[in-house]
Design a protein around this motif. Sequence first.
Motif, PDB file in Angstrom:
ATOM      1  N   VAL A  39       3.495   7.141  -5.734  1.00  0.00           N
ATOM      2  CA  VAL A  39       3.580   6.145  -4.665  1.00  0.00           C
ATOM      3  C   VAL A  39       2.852   4.870  -5.085  1.00  0.00           C
ATOM      4  CG1 VAL A  39       2.895   5.608  -2.281  1.00  0.00           C
ATOM      5  CG2 VAL A  39       3.813   7.869  -2.848  1.00  0.00           C
ATOM      6  N   TYR A  40       1.659   5.024  -5.627  1.00  0.00           N
ATOM      7  CA  TYR A  40       0.873   3.859  -6.067  1.00  0.00           C
ATOM      8  C   TYR A  40       1.644   3.038  -7.084  1.00  0.00           C
ATOM      9  CZ  TYR A  40      -3.130   1.132  -7.671  1.00  0.00           C
ATOM     10  OH  TYR A  40      -3.971   0.096  -8.002  1.00  0.00           O
ATOM     11  N   ASP A  41       2.256   3.709  -8.049  1.00  0.00           N
ATOM     12  CA  ASP A  41       3.012   3.003  -9.085  1.00  0.00           C
ATOM     13  C   ASP A  41       4.275   2.349  -8.540  1.00  0.00           C
ATOM     14  OD1 ASP A  41       1.118   3.644 -10.979  1.00  0.00           O
ATOM     15  OD2 ASP A  41       2.216   5.381 -11.752  1.00  0.00           O
ATOM     16  N   ALA A  42       4.784   2.833  -7.402  1.00  0.00           N
ATOM     17  CA  ALA A  42       6.009   2.293  -6.816  1.00  0.00           C
ATOM     18  C   ALA A  42       5.757   1.063  -5.947  1.00  0.00           C
ATOM     19  CB  ALA A  42       6.706   3.374  -5.991  1.00  0.00           C
ATOM     20  N   LEU A  43       4.505   0.741  -5.684  1.00  0.00           N
ATOM     21  CA  LEU A  43       4.215  -0.423  -4.852  1.00  0.00           C
ATOM     22  C   LEU A  43       4.797  -1.687  -5.482  1.00  0.00           C
ATOM     23  CD1 LEU A  43       0.506   0.297  -3.922  1.00  0.00           C
ATOM     24  CD2 LEU A  43       2.486   0.416  -2.397  1.00  0.00           C
ATOM     25  N   GLN A  44       5.483  -2.464  -4.696  1.00  0.00           N
ATOM     26  CA  GLN A  44       6.122  -3.691  -5.174  1.00  0.00           C
ATOM     27  C   GLN A  44       5.149  -4.876  -5.111  1.00  0.00           C
ATOM     28  OE1 GLN A  44       9.356  -3.673  -6.408  1.00  0.00           O
ATOM     29  NE2 GLN A  44       9.101  -1.472  -6.206  1.00  0.00           N
ATOM     30  N   VAL A  45       3.956  -4.632  -5.636  1.00  0.00           N
ATOM     31  CA  VAL A  45       2.887  -5.624  -5.653  1.00  0.00           C
ATOM     32  C   VAL A  45       2.240  -5.545  -7.026  1.00  0.00           C
ATOM     33  CG1 VAL A  45       0.670  -6.271  -4.601  1.00  0.00           C
ATOM     34  CG2 VAL A  45       2.462  -5.278  -3.176  1.00  0.00           C
ATOM     35  N   PRO A  46       1.930  -6.685  -7.651  1.00  0.00           N
ATOM     36  CA  PRO A  46       1.238  -6.624  -8.951  1.00  0.00           C
ATOM     37  C   PRO A  46      -0.034  -5.781  -8.833  1.00  0.00           C
ATOM     38  CG  PRO A  46       1.886  -8.877  -8.464  1.00  0.00           C
ATOM     39  CD  PRO A  46       2.164  -8.071  -7.229  1.00  0.00           C
ATOM     40  N   GLU A  47      -0.320  -4.995  -9.853  1.00  0.00           N
ATOM     41  CA  GLU A  47      -1.437  -4.054  -9.798  1.00  0.00           C
ATOM     42  C   GLU A  47      -2.752  -4.719  -9.441  1.00  0.00           C
ATOM     43  OE1 GLU A  47      -3.250  -0.161 -11.999  1.00  0.00           O
ATOM     44  OE2 GLU A  47      -1.559  -1.188 -12.895  1.00  0.00           O
ATOM     45  N   LYS A  48      -2.993  -5.903  -9.941  1.00  0.00           N
ATOM     46  CA  LYS A  48      -4.254  -6.590  -9.650  1.00  0.00           C
ATOM     47  C   LYS A  48      -4.381  -6.976  -8.170  1.00  0.00           C
ATOM     48  CE  LYS A  48      -2.759 -11.288 -10.893  1.00  0.00           C
ATOM     49  NZ  LYS A  48      -2.693 -11.784  -9.543  1.00  0.00           N
ATOM     50  N   ASP A  49      -3.254  -7.089  -7.455  1.00  0.00           N
ATOM     51  CA  ASP A  49      -3.258  -7.480  -6.049  1.00  0.00           C
ATOM     52  C   ASP A  49      -3.176  -6.290  -5.094  1.00  0.00           C
ATOM     53  OD1 ASP A  49      -3.270 -10.146  -6.892  1.00  0.00           O
ATOM     54  OD2 ASP A  49      -1.077 -10.273  -6.848  1.00  0.00           O
ATOM     55  N   ARG A  50      -3.016  -5.087  -5.618  1.00  0.00           N
ATOM     56  CA  ARG A  50      -2.781  -3.916  -4.771  1.00  0.00           C
ATOM     57  C   ARG A  50      -3.919  -3.595  -3.807  1.00  0.00           C
ATOM     58  NH1 ARG A  50       0.434  -0.070  -9.094  1.00  0.00           N
ATOM     59  NH2 ARG A  50       2.247  -1.444  -9.192  1.00  0.00           N
ATOM     60  N   PRO A  51      -5.174  -3.564  -4.253  1.00  0.00           N
ATOM     61  CA  PRO A  51      -6.229  -3.230  -3.285  1.00  0.00           C
ATOM     62  C   PRO A  51      -6.261  -4.199  -2.105  1.00  0.00           C
ATOM     63  CG  PRO A  51      -7.071  -3.008  -5.510  1.00  0.00           C
ATOM     64  CD  PRO A  51      -5.710  -3.673  -5.621  1.00  0.00           C
ATOM     65  N   GLU A  52      -6.150  -5.497  -2.382  1.00  0.00           N
ATOM     66  CA  GLU A  52      -6.154  -6.508  -1.323  1.00  0.00           C
ATOM     67  C   GLU A  52      -4.945  -6.333  -0.399  1.00  0.00           C
ATOM     68  OE1 GLU A  52      -5.129 -11.183  -1.213  1.00  0.00           O
ATOM     69  OE2 GLU A  52      -6.699 -10.614  -2.627  1.00  0.00           O
ATOM     70  N   ALA A  53      -3.771  -6.140  -0.985  1.00  0.00           N
ATOM     71  CA  ALA A  53      -2.547  -5.985  -0.190  1.00  0.00           C
ATOM     72  C   ALA A  53      -2.605  -4.728   0.667  1.00  0.00           C
ATOM     73  CB  ALA A  53      -1.327  -5.950  -1.107  1.00  0.00           C
ATOM     74  N   MET A  54      -3.139  -3.649   0.116  1.00  0.00           N
ATOM     75  CA  MET A  54      -3.200  -2.403   0.867  1.00  0.00           C
ATOM     76  C   MET A  54      -4.188  -2.509   2.029  1.00  0.00           C
ATOM     77  SD  MET A  54      -2.787   0.311  -2.209  1.00  0.00           S
ATOM     78  CE  MET A  54      -2.735   1.700  -1.125  1.00  0.00           C
ATOM     79  N   LYS A  55      -5.318  -3.159   1.821  1.00  0.00           N
ATOM     80  CA  LYS A  55      -6.268  -3.353   2.911  1.00  0.00           C
ATOM     81  C   LYS A  55      -5.647  -4.233   3.998  1.00  0.00           C
ATOM     82  CE  LYS A  55      -9.953  -4.573   0.493  1.00  0.00           C
ATOM     83  NZ  LYS A  55     -11.358  -4.906   0.185  1.00  0.00           N
ATOM     84  N   ARG A  56      -4.931  -5.272   3.579  1.00  0.00           N
ATOM     85  CA  ARG A  56      -4.281  -6.166   4.542  1.00  0.00           C
ATOM     86  C   ARG A  56      -3.234  -5.407   5.368  1.00  0.00           C
ATOM     87  NH1 ARG A  56      -2.379  -9.860   1.122  1.00  0.00           N
ATOM     88  NH2 ARG A  56      -0.397  -8.776   0.976  1.00  0.00           N
TER      89      ARG A  56
END
Length: 110
Positions: A39-56
Amino acid sequence: MRPVERPGLETVAVGEGQTLNIRLIQYPAIATIEIDDEVYDALQVPEKDRPEAMKRELAISLYAQDILSFGKARALAEMSKREFHTLLGEREIPRHYTDSELADDLEYAR
């Protein structure tokens, strides 16, 4: 098929003869959220932006369900009041106004 051990992943049993690789994401002094590696690898967000996007996204969801207040959701999203309010508007999520907040806003507007 044997599970593949990879750094940063934890292998857990999910059923008889089945395992799952889990990536642990830890936020300093807040919480740890377990997300399946696939699931983490399938996120359509650049890896460096994932923690911020997920919290948002978590903040928006919890606010929309009235689980978190505006202030706490905004803090989770690490956004200013204006930024979070704008984001809620873009997502067409209504603002949850308490009587106290309405009174404060009316007093401020005078």
